[in-house]
Scaffold this motif. Structure first.
Motif, PDB file in Angstrom:
ATOM      1  N   SER A 138      -0.914  -3.507  -3.862  1.00 42.35           N
ATOM      2  CA  SER A 138      -1.767  -1.821  -3.848  1.00 42.35           C
ATOM      3  C   SER A 138      -3.011  -2.470  -3.526  1.00 42.35           C
ATOM      4  O   SER A 138      -3.585  -3.359  -3.555  1.00 42.35           O
ATOM      5  N   LYS A 196      -6.972  -1.251  -4.509  1.00 41.32           N
ATOM      6  CA  LYS A 196      -8.028  -0.974  -5.333  1.00 41.32           C
ATOM      7  C   LYS A 196      -8.687   0.267  -4.860  1.00 41.32           C
ATOM      8  O   LYS A 196      -9.126   1.379  -5.857  1.00 41.32           O
ATOM      9  N   HIS A 197      -9.203   0.361  -3.713  1.00 40.01           N
ATOM     10  CA  HIS A 197     -10.024   1.309  -2.967  1.00 40.01           C
ATOM     11  C   HIS A 197      -9.376   2.285  -2.148  1.00 40.01           C
ATOM     12  O   HIS A 197     -10.098   2.795  -1.286  1.00 40.01           O
ATOM     13  N   ASP A 198      -8.060   2.306  -2.144  1.00 38.42           N
ATOM     14  CA  ASP A 198      -7.059   3.034  -1.368  1.00 38.42           C
ATOM     15  C   ASP A 198      -7.521   4.561  -1.415  1.00 38.42           C
ATOM     16  O   ASP A 198      -7.404   5.195  -2.337  1.00 38.42           O
ATOM     17  N   HIS A 242      -6.980   1.275   2.079  1.00 37.29           N
ATOM     18  CA  HIS A 242      -5.911   1.383   2.991  1.00 37.29           C
ATOM     19  C   HIS A 242      -6.343   0.455   4.281  1.00 37.29           C
ATOM     20  O   HIS A 242      -5.142  -0.066   4.826  1.00 37.29           O
ATOM     21  N   ALA A 247       0.333   4.710  -7.893  1.00 34.18           N
ATOM     22  CA  ALA A 247       0.935   3.223  -7.322  1.00 34.18           C
ATOM     23  C   ALA A 247       1.181   2.708  -9.011  1.00 34.18           C
ATOM     24  O   ALA A 247       2.404   1.860  -9.153  1.00 34.18           O
ATOM     25  N   ASP A 248       0.269   2.844  -9.895  1.00 37.51           N
ATOM     26  CA  ASP A 248       0.306   2.183 -11.237  1.00 37.51           C
ATOM     27  C   ASP A 248       1.802   2.787 -11.757  1.00 37.51           C
ATOM     28  O   ASP A 248       2.238   2.050 -12.484  1.00 37.51           O
ATOM     29  N   VAL A 295      -3.091  -6.371  -6.505  1.00 40.31           N
ATOM     30  CA  VAL A 295      -4.000  -5.348  -6.009  1.00 40.31           C
ATOM     31  C   VAL A 295      -5.272  -5.966  -5.417  1.00 40.31           C
ATOM     32  O   VAL A 295      -5.923  -6.582  -6.223  1.00 40.31           O
ATOM     33  N   ASP A 302      -3.402   7.233  -4.125  1.00 37.10           N
ATOM     34  CA  ASP A 302      -3.975   7.049  -5.398  1.00 37.10           C
ATOM     35  C   ASP A 302      -3.447   6.024  -6.015  1.00 37.10           C
ATOM     36  O   ASP A 302      -1.979   5.916  -6.438  1.00 37.10           O
ATOM     37  N   LEU A 303      -4.472   5.082  -6.400  1.00 37.51           N
ATOM     38  CA  LEU A 303      -3.755   3.988  -7.229  1.00 37.51           C
ATOM     39  C   LEU A 303      -3.147   4.119  -8.481  1.00 37.51           C
ATOM     40  O   LEU A 303      -2.203   3.370  -8.904  1.00 37.51           O
ATOM     41  N   LYS A 304      -3.515   5.168  -9.265  1.00 41.17           N
ATOM     42  CA  LYS A 304      -3.077   5.774 -10.261  1.00 41.17           C
ATOM     43  C   LYS A 304      -1.404   5.893 -10.228  1.00 41.17           C
ATOM     44  O   LYS A 304      -0.641   5.670 -11.107  1.00 41.17           O
ATOM     45  N   PHE A 328       0.805  -1.112  -0.070  1.00 44.28           N
ATOM     46  CA  PHE A 328       0.180  -0.115  -0.019  1.00 44.28           C
ATOM     47  C   PHE A 328       0.836   1.318  -0.206  1.00 44.28           C
ATOM     48  O   PHE A 328       0.715   2.224   0.919  1.00 44.28           O
TER      49      PHE A 328
END
Length: 323
Positions: free
Chosen positions: A268, A270-272, A299, A280-281, A294, A276-278, A211
């Motif tokens: 990661s 998905k709903h963190d 979090h 992390a991507d 994922v 921001d998942l973007k 995370f």
């Protein structure tokens, strides 16, 4: 919104009930820093080990050493963490855990991994304290970690440098004094530190980042945890473009890891709502897409997905070190 995201939002509301009362803004250090290797260079630490307890097959105590980067705050400049050493330590793997921002104890990490490792694996464990957290928190700090990440642009950079240099110094000490592999497991802000050190330190055998944050500037500007820091920066005329430039030296995605890509695990949520998942991507793609999971959670999965986190992380590590 997914239920996990709602839990995150509630936790963030509670988190922000305690926020900085004093203004922190400072931006005297504006010059570009180009040489990452020099900026984060480290020597071996002069580590002192105090083992005062036995538990199962472990000797338990603390490790401590003086920070290689002096902030001028005596409390912050003495680093102390918990250590658990296997009594039969011949070539046991050595796991360093790096905690998250504003954590005031190692409990969340321990509840995921500690008993599993102690009961089933016998690995050595080191719990590393980040600048201005735990015993390193000065008296004038309102909460653990307040002075590490803030609108003080310079101190945030120097705190990051201190965290990386001191962690590298501990790794060098372990490599000089122990025979087993060195594994770094970071959670949340600790994941960001873990990612950054992976781009600098070749003596790490396995990296697990859970995370994780990537670009600190992005997190401060675009996520709920950073909203009051962003507000203070904007009040002082700092733009997002300014912040990207100032904190570029702290961005893990600006360099490829020196750790074998096959030995890196990124996890990661998905709903963190914290990370921001973007972003992390972005790190995952910048690094050439190492192994990644994922989870379908927020979090809050640090608490709600303990068993899965432990299973995935420990299975990955065991596969890489063949233990």
């Amino acid at each position: 919104m997914h239920f996990s995201g709602i839990i995150d939002r509630w936790a963030l509301y509670d988190l922000h009930r305690k926020r900085s009362k004093d203004k922190h803004f400072s931006a005297t250090f504006i010059a570009d820093i180009d040489d990452r290797e020099e900026f984060y260079s480290a020597n071996i630490a002069d580590v002192s080990i105090d083992l005062n307890e036995s538990k199962k097959s472990y000797r338990v105590g603390t490790f401590s050493y003086e920070s290689l980067i002096q902030s001028g705050n005596l409390v912050n400049d003495t680093l102390k963490g918990e250590v658990f050493l296997n009594e039969n330590d011949i070539d046991q793997p050595n796991v360093i855990f790096v905690h998250g921002w504003r954590m005031d104890s190692y409990d969340r990490i321990k509840k995921i991994f500690h008993n599993r490792i102690m009961n089933d694996l016998g690995w050595n464990m080191y719990y590393y304290s980040l600048p201005y957290h735990f015993e390193r928190e000065p008296e004038n700090s309102l909460y653990s970690g307040e002075l590490m990440i803030s609108a003080n642009i310079d101190r945030t950079i120097e705190s990051t440098r201190q965290a990386i240099v001191d962690l590298r110094a501990l790794i060098h000490w372990i490599k000089a004094n122990k025979k087993g592999s060195v594994i770094i497991v970071g959670v949340s802000l600790g994941g960001w530190i873990t990612n950054l050190i992976a781009t600098l330190e070749s003596q790490i055998d396995v990296v697990v980042s859970i995370f994780y944050a990537n670009r600190l500037s992005y997190s401060i500007w675009n996520t709920i945890p950073g909203k009051f820091i962003r507000e203070e920066l904007e009040q002082n005329g700092v733009t997002y473009e300014d912040l990207i430039k100032y904190w570029n030296i702290t961005d893990p995605s600006q360099a490829l890891p020196k750790v074998n890509k096959d030995n890196i695990l990124l996890i990661s949520a998905k709903h963190d709502q914290y990370i921001d998942l973007k972003d992390a991507d972005y790190l995952w793609e910048s690094w050439g897409k190492p192994t990644r999971y994922v989870y379908n959670c927020g979090h809050s999965g640090i608490v709600l997905c303990r068993k899965k986190l432990a299973n995935d992380t420990l299975s990955f590590i065991r596969n890489k070190i063949k233990r």
